[in-house]
Write an enzyme that holds these catalytic residues in place. Structure first.
Site, mmCIF file in Angstrom:
data_model
loop_
_atom_site.group_PDB
_atom_site.id
_atom_site.type_symbol
_atom_site.label_atom_id
_atom_site.label_comp_id
_atom_site.label_asym_id
_atom_site.label_seq_id
_atom_site.Cartn_x
_atom_site.Cartn_y
_atom_site.Cartn_z
ATOM 1 N N ASP A 1 0.862 -1.177 0.000
ATOM 2 C CA ASP A 1 0.000 0.000 0.000
ATOM 3 C C ASP A 1 0.905 1.236 0.000
ATOM 4 O O ASP A 1 2.121 1.123 0.092
ATOM 5 C CB ASP A 1 -0.951 -0.011 1.195
ATOM 6 C CG ASP A 1 -0.214 0.059 2.525
ATOM 7 O OD1 ASP A 1 1.038 0.170 2.523
ATOM 8 O OD2 ASP A 1 -0.879 0.010 3.565
ATOM 9 N N GLY B 1 -0.496 5.752 2.892
ATOM 10 C CA GLY B 1 -1.489 6.806 3.128
ATOM 11 C C GLY B 1 -2.516 6.427 4.177
ATOM 12 O O GLY B 1 -2.782 7.189 5.103
ATOM 13 N N ASP C 1 -2.977 8.317 -1.957
ATOM 14 C CA ASP C 1 -4.281 8.979 -1.983
ATOM 15 C C ASP C 1 -4.617 9.512 -0.597
ATOM 16 O O ASP C 1 -3.921 9.216 0.371
ATOM 17 C CB ASP C 1 -5.371 7.989 -2.424
ATOM 18 C CG ASP C 1 -5.512 6.826 -1.448
ATOM 19 O OD1 ASP C 1 -4.518 6.507 -0.761
ATOM 20 O OD2 ASP C 1 -6.593 6.234 -1.364
ATOM 21 N N ASP D 1 -8.369 -7.550 0.475
ATOM 22 C CA ASP D 1 -7.412 -7.843 1.538
ATOM 23 C C ASP D 1 -8.024 -7.403 2.844
ATOM 24 O O ASP D 1 -8.849 -6.492 2.873
ATOM 25 C CB ASP D 1 -6.108 -7.070 1.341
ATOM 26 C CG ASP D 1 -6.257 -5.618 1.765
ATOM 27 O OD1 ASP D 1 -6.812 -4.828 0.991
ATOM 28 O OD2 ASP D 1 -5.857 -5.279 2.894
ATOM 29 N N CYS E 1 -14.568 -28.012 6.063
ATOM 30 C CA CYS E 1 -13.297 -27.453 5.591
ATOM 31 C C CYS E 1 -12.292 -28.583 5.426
ATOM 32 O O CYS E 1 -12.194 -29.475 6.265
ATOM 33 C CB CYS E 1 -12.783 -26.426 6.596
ATOM 34 S SG CYS E 1 -11.207 -25.696 6.134
ATOM 35 N N CYS F 1 -8.934 -28.021 4.974
ATOM 36 C CA CYS F 1 -7.560 -27.523 5.177
ATOM 37 C C CYS F 1 -6.805 -28.497 6.091
ATOM 38 O O CYS F 1 -7.406 -29.333 6.758
ATOM 39 C CB CYS F 1 -7.565 -26.102 5.751
ATOM 40 S SG CYS F 1 -7.768 -25.990 7.545
ATOM 41 N N CYS G 1 -8.006 -28.634 9.790
ATOM 42 C CA CYS G 1 -9.279 -29.328 10.033
ATOM 43 C C CYS G 1 -9.159 -30.832 9.783
ATOM 44 O O CYS G 1 -9.902 -31.625 10.356
ATOM 45 C CB CYS G 1 -10.390 -28.722 9.176
ATOM 46 S SG CYS G 1 -10.810 -27.049 9.708
ATOM 47 N N HIS H 1 -6.109 -22.081 9.377
ATOM 48 C CA HIS H 1 -7.490 -22.424 8.982
ATOM 49 C C HIS H 1 -8.208 -21.200 8.402
ATOM 50 O O HIS H 1 -8.818 -21.287 7.331
ATOM 51 C CB HIS H 1 -8.295 -22.972 10.155
ATOM 52 C CG HIS H 1 -9.767 -22.912 9.891
ATOM 53 N ND1 HIS H 1 -10.406 -23.820 9.059
ATOM 54 C CD2 HIS H 1 -10.707 -21.991 10.244
ATOM 55 C CE1 HIS H 1 -11.673 -23.458 8.940
ATOM 56 N NE2 HIS H 1 -11.890 -22.361 9.652
HETATM 57 ZN ZN LIG Z 1 -9.959 -25.593 8.100
#
Ligand SMILES: [Zn+2]
Length: 346
Positions: A73, A76, A127, A262, A300, A302, A305, A331
């Site tokens: 970024d 600013g 900006d 983000d 999930c 991942c 999990c 996670h």
């Molecule tokens: Zn997960």
């Protein structure tokens, strides 16, 4: 997006790496969860360890050993969050460091120079983030100044873009440059947002961000402003809503046509024991999970999990074990890609 360090599929959620680290996550784990692009914050890196230091060490990618894409970024937004510690003029913003009170000056020219020397793949124009609420008159004059600052940012970029550390003496990056994105402002006024979008597009950037949202307005108003602006941004360029949001917002805005987002929510919430799941938010510290052998989120897939239980994550959070923060973060950041509820991302 074809960026010098990675190809990035959109829509994409970008984990925030404020101080050259996505808090609590080592780089190889970010790679393993297929993060292609992360954020760095110019304000924090400018203060510590300093832009010149990072440039000498070969740029931000090399410094933190991250070989995929990165976005910085302009500094600013952080400077505008300092409130009492800043003074805004046409030239730029004078501010006092939140660390030691020392005085600094950030302008379109030196923000762009700093971002060129940090070397992220995408850098942002400098900006003014209009405060909320702001009258129509105040939002207009702020928007006009941002448009002048965008032009100065672009001129500064054109003059210095060959100074990116990773292009100097490197065949791999021959002919590749950073991309400077413009930012649309205009407060919460639809007519100003429209005008800001059109005039920013006239300045011709390779991508466009919508700034100044999620500053305390209602979610309805956020959505309305995004819709107004998207109408006027080219569909074949990346469109980025800055600082947003919760998982359900990410899905909602992606459906509207937003390509990049983000937010610190997934990482910050994780450190406080808050898991984002397909069934909503889960405070893993809650006593009812003490004997719960289920995975944190049954929908999930991942690696957290697949391997660990709610009871174990609760224990780690209650005892303040660092592993708890890491697993919760992993996670929360995996959610869009691994959660069947987020089908948009498949
Ligand atoms: Zn997960």
């Amino acid at each position: 997006m074809n960026l010098p360090h990675a190809e990035v599929e959109t829509p994409v959620f970008m984990p925030v790496g404020t101080q050259a680290t996505v808090k609590g996550m080592p780089q190889h784990l970010l790679e393993e969860m297929d993060a292609r692009i992360i954020l760095g914050n110019t304000y924090h890196l400018y203060l510590r360890p300093g832009v010149e230091r990072i440039r000498e060490l070969g740029g931000l990618h090399k410094f933190m050993s991250w070989n995929r894409a990165m976005l910085t970024d302009s500094g600013g937004f952080q400077v505008f969050s300092l409130n009492d510690l800043r003074k805004v003029s046409e030239q730029g913003v004078e501010f006092r460091s939140h660390l030691d009170g020392s005085t600094h000056f950030l302008s379109p020219e030196n923000s762009i120079a700093a971002q060129i020397h940090l070397g992220a793949d995408i850098i942002m124009a400098f900006d003014e983030c209009t405060e909320h609420p702001a009258t129509h008159e105040r939002a207009r004059s702020s928007m006009e100044m941002t448009l002048r600052w965008l032009k100065r940012s672009k001129d500064a970029f054109e003059a210095k873009k060959s100074e990116v550390p990773w292009t100097i003496g490197s065949d791999q990056f021959a002919g590749k440059t950073q991309s400077l994105f413009g930012i649309v402002q205009g407060g919460m006024h639809a007519d100003l947002r429209r005008e800001s979008a059109k005039r920013t597009v006239d300045l011709d950037f390779p991508g466009y961000a919508i700034g100044g949202l999620s500053v305390g307005e209602s979610r309805e108003l956020t959505r309305e402003m995004i819709e107004v602006v998207l109408e006027h941004l080219p569909k074949d360029k990346p469109r980025y809503v800055m600082g947003v949001g919760y998982p359900e917002e990410i899905v909602e805005y992606a459906a509207l046509g937003v390509d990049m987002m983000d937010c610190v929510i997934p990482t910050r919430a994780a450190r406080h024991g808050l898991l984002l799941t397909s069934e909503g938010r889960m405070n893993i510290k809650n006593a009812k999970y003490a004997g719960d052998q289920n995975p944190p989120d049954p929908n999930c897939s991942c690696w957290v999990c697949r391997r660990y239980t709610r009871a174990y994550l609760r224990h780690l959070s209650m005892t303040g074990e660092p592993l708890g923060g890491l697993l919760n973060t992993a996670h929360n950041l995996s959610l869009p890609r691994h959660n069947e509820a987020c089908t948009l991302f498949y």
